[in-house]
Design an enzyme around this catalytic site. Sequence first.
Site, PDB file in Angstrom:
ATOM      1  N   GLU A   6       2.724  46.476 -29.779  1.00 15.59           N
ATOM      2  CA  GLU A   6       2.598  45.179 -29.105  1.00 15.59           C
ATOM      3  C   GLU A   6       2.406  45.353 -27.605  1.00 15.59           C
ATOM      4  O   GLU A   6       1.577  44.664 -26.984  1.00 15.59           O
ATOM      5  CB  GLU A   6       3.812  44.304 -29.378  1.00 15.59           C
ATOM      6  CG  GLU A   6       3.622  42.898 -28.818  1.00 15.59           C
ATOM      7  CD  GLU A   6       4.916  42.109 -28.703  1.00 15.59           C
ATOM      8  OE1 GLU A   6       4.919  40.924 -29.072  1.00 15.59           O
ATOM      9  OE2 GLU A   6       5.919  42.662 -28.206  1.00 15.59           O
ATOM     10  N   TRP A  33       3.027  38.955 -34.886  1.00 18.47           N
ATOM     11  CA  TRP A  33       2.355  37.700 -34.554  1.00 18.47           C
ATOM     12  C   TRP A  33       1.615  37.085 -35.745  1.00 18.47           C
ATOM     13  O   TRP A  33       0.899  36.100 -35.582  1.00 18.47           O
ATOM     14  CB  TRP A  33       1.368  37.945 -33.407  1.00 18.47           C
ATOM     15  CG  TRP A  33       2.023  38.167 -32.082  1.00 18.47           C
ATOM     16  CD1 TRP A  33       2.486  39.354 -31.582  1.00 18.47           C
ATOM     17  CD2 TRP A  33       2.298  37.184 -31.086  1.00 18.47           C
ATOM     18  NE1 TRP A  33       3.028  39.172 -30.335  1.00 18.47           N
ATOM     19  CE2 TRP A  33       2.925  37.851 -29.999  1.00 18.47           C
ATOM     20  CE3 TRP A  33       2.074  35.809 -30.994  1.00 18.47           C
ATOM     21  CZ2 TRP A  33       3.328  37.181 -28.845  1.00 18.47           C
ATOM     22  CZ3 TRP A  33       2.474  35.141 -29.841  1.00 18.47           C
ATOM     23  CH2 TRP A  33       3.095  35.828 -28.785  1.00 18.47           C
ATOM     24  N   TYR A  55      -0.186  36.486 -23.367  1.00 18.27           N
ATOM     25  CA  TYR A  55       0.234  37.543 -22.442  1.00 18.27           C
ATOM     26  C   TYR A  55      -0.881  38.464 -21.953  1.00 18.27           C
ATOM     27  O   TYR A  55      -1.063  38.647 -20.750  1.00 18.27           O
ATOM     28  CB  TYR A  55       1.317  38.407 -23.103  1.00 18.27           C
ATOM     29  CG  TYR A  55       2.550  37.652 -23.475  1.00 18.27           C
ATOM     30  CD1 TYR A  55       3.542  37.376 -22.530  1.00 18.27           C
ATOM     31  CD2 TYR A  55       2.747  37.206 -24.783  1.00 18.27           C
ATOM     32  CE1 TYR A  55       4.685  36.673 -22.877  1.00 18.27           C
ATOM     33  CE2 TYR A  55       3.889  36.499 -25.134  1.00 18.27           C
ATOM     34  CZ  TYR A  55       4.855  36.239 -24.183  1.00 18.27           C
ATOM     35  OH  TYR A  55       5.981  35.543 -24.533  1.00 18.27           O
ATOM     36  N   ARG A  61       7.794  42.433  -1.389  1.00 21.78           N
ATOM     37  CA  ARG A  61       8.584  41.543  -2.243  1.00 21.78           C
ATOM     38  C   ARG A  61       7.680  40.675  -3.115  1.00 21.78           C
ATOM     39  O   ARG A  61       8.132  39.670  -3.668  1.00 21.78           O
ATOM     40  CB  ARG A  61       9.510  40.687  -1.377  1.00 21.78           C
ATOM     41  CG  ARG A  61      10.559  41.491  -0.628  1.00 21.78           C
ATOM     42  CD  ARG A  61      11.573  40.603   0.067  1.00 21.78           C
ATOM     43  NE  ARG A  61      10.993  39.863   1.178  1.00 21.78           N
ATOM     44  CZ  ARG A  61      10.933  40.314   2.438  1.00 21.78           C
ATOM     45  NH1 ARG A  61      11.413  41.516   2.728  1.00 21.78           N
ATOM     46  NH2 ARG A  61      10.400  39.580   3.389  1.00 21.78           N
ATOM     47  N   CYS A  91       7.349  33.204 -23.927  1.00 27.70           N
ATOM     48  CA  CYS A  91       8.820  33.159 -23.884  1.00 27.70           C
ATOM     49  C   CYS A  91       9.317  33.983 -22.703  1.00 27.70           C
ATOM     50  O   CYS A  91      10.125  33.512 -21.905  1.00 27.70           O
ATOM     51  CB  CYS A  91       9.406  33.687 -25.189  1.00 27.70           C
ATOM     52  SG  CYS A  91       9.055  32.631 -26.607  1.00 27.70           S
ATOM     53  N   ARG A 130      12.407  32.392 -20.753  1.00 22.60           N
ATOM     54  CA  ARG A 130      12.874  31.008 -20.893  1.00 22.60           C
ATOM     55  C   ARG A 130      13.565  30.764 -22.225  1.00 22.60           C
ATOM     56  O   ARG A 130      14.509  29.988 -22.326  1.00 22.60           O
ATOM     57  CB  ARG A 130      11.691  30.035 -20.749  1.00 22.60           C
ATOM     58  CG  ARG A 130      10.653  30.194 -21.837  1.00 22.60           C
ATOM     59  CD  ARG A 130       9.580  29.126 -21.825  1.00 22.60           C
ATOM     60  NE  ARG A 130       8.641  29.369 -22.919  1.00 22.60           N
ATOM     61  CZ  ARG A 130       8.789  28.917 -24.160  1.00 22.60           C
ATOM     62  NH1 ARG A 130       9.852  28.174 -24.481  1.00 22.60           N
ATOM     63  NH2 ARG A 130       7.901  29.190 -25.095  1.00 22.60           N
ATOM     64  N   ASP A 173      15.265  34.496 -28.533  1.00 20.02           N
ATOM     65  CA  ASP A 173      15.689  34.677 -29.926  1.00 20.02           C
ATOM     66  C   ASP A 173      16.560  35.925 -29.943  1.00 20.02           C
ATOM     67  O   ASP A 173      16.067  37.043 -30.043  1.00 20.02           O
ATOM     68  CB  ASP A 173      14.445  34.829 -30.811  1.00 20.02           C
ATOM     69  CG  ASP A 173      14.767  35.198 -32.255  1.00 20.02           C
ATOM     70  OD1 ASP A 173      15.963  35.301 -32.601  1.00 20.02           O
ATOM     71  OD2 ASP A 173      13.816  35.398 -33.032  1.00 20.02           O
ATOM     72  N   HIS A 199      19.741  31.934 -27.672  1.00 16.71           N
ATOM     73  CA  HIS A 199      20.167  31.291 -28.913  1.00 16.71           C
ATOM     74  C   HIS A 199      20.161  32.228 -30.116  1.00 16.71           C
ATOM     75  O   HIS A 199      19.477  33.256 -30.137  1.00 16.71           O
ATOM     76  CB  HIS A 199      19.272  30.078 -29.215  1.00 16.71           C
ATOM     77  CG  HIS A 199      17.799  30.396 -29.205  1.00 16.71           C
ATOM     78  ND1 HIS A 199      17.017  30.244 -28.078  1.00 16.71           N
ATOM     79  CD2 HIS A 199      16.965  30.860 -30.177  1.00 16.71           C
ATOM     80  CE1 HIS A 199      15.773  30.586 -28.357  1.00 16.71           C
ATOM     81  NE2 HIS A 199      15.718  30.969 -29.621  1.00 16.71           N
ATOM     82  N   SER A 222      11.515  32.783 -37.610  1.00 17.17           N
ATOM     83  CA  SER A 222      11.284  31.340 -37.488  1.00 17.17           C
ATOM     84  C   SER A 222      10.048  31.111 -36.641  1.00 17.17           C
ATOM     85  O   SER A 222      10.011  31.480 -35.468  1.00 17.17           O
ATOM     86  CB  SER A 222      12.500  30.659 -36.847  1.00 17.17           C
ATOM     87  OG  SER A 222      13.634  30.776 -37.672  1.00 17.17           O
TER      88      SER A 222
END
Length: 353
Positions: A61, A83, A130, A182, A202, A257, A260, A298, A352
Amino acid sequence: MNIEHDYLRLLKDILNNGKEKQDRTGTGTISVFGRQIRHKMNQGFPLLTTKKMYWKGIVTELLWFLRGDTNIKYLVDNDCHIWDGDAYQSYLKNRDSQYFGPYYTKEEFIRLIKTDDEFAKKWGELGPIYGKQWRSWKIIYDNNVSEWVGEGEDAIPIYKVLNRDDQISNLIEQLKTNPDSRRLMVNAWNVGELDQMTLPPCHYGFQVYTRELSEDERYKIFEEKGYEFRMNQWSREEQYDKAGIPKRAISLMWNQRSVDTFLGLPFNIASYGLLLEIIAKEVNMVPDELVGNLGDVHLYKNHIEQAKEQLTREPKRLPKVLINNGVLDGYDITDFELVDYQSDTPIKAPISN
């Protein structure tokens, strides 16, 4: 203490403090918000040992991202099926309006992705996710037609690409020329293209940070490589440089953000750990620290029992990774060797989508 201990504490945190929430998949979750995990890379490569991880899938990946690819065919051809569900759900959603052929089961769909290039080109595409954002954030074309494909009214104009806004190449160049900047960042959250993505990112961006190695740190590396100081015209610093001993260390922090925690996060940890190793090798720096900033953290409700099982297991010593050959745009899966990986058995859990 290493990142696996942080990860197991995170599982306990969710089980003890998580609040029930609904989600887009309809599965339901328990979640907490705003957590961080950290790992010093000299403690070993951050691949969890309390369940066996799919190393080939992690490498495949990441190379897919670095290729700038957004079609699952490369993944499927390399037996990586992370995927598959997203592509298949997109196919089911769009087939009635775009395609009037037969209905395919998921297994038939994946077989066609692997064997039928035209089908894969049409239905394997996930949109500007991505890989596209990392390597071609904004493609700028020449206004003049470089060539025509076809004849007559059916001819299609082809325009020369002037700039792809390749964030990865830009990052490497900045690290070589201005390592204290920076602004050493790569972003995947392209607001103007979110609605074209099968799934918005994500893990939506990462930043790297470098520092100078101390004389003691460089000496330790010098010794580990089997070199010895010689009394000659060269100073210690000059002998370090002639031996190719890095002058700087590099750390990576990614922002995510949606996390899983049971299935996805262990994969993300290893993927960004490997990305840090790749970037460090590219610019001759020492991988230093890996940091994850986590938003909605989560557990899906159908992963709770699996998480409890994992918490009964004791972490083992982390493995090492050797990058044998290759350069940024020329890596193959076989260039990455996992050394001394000992783990517990896999713990299966449903994905999921």
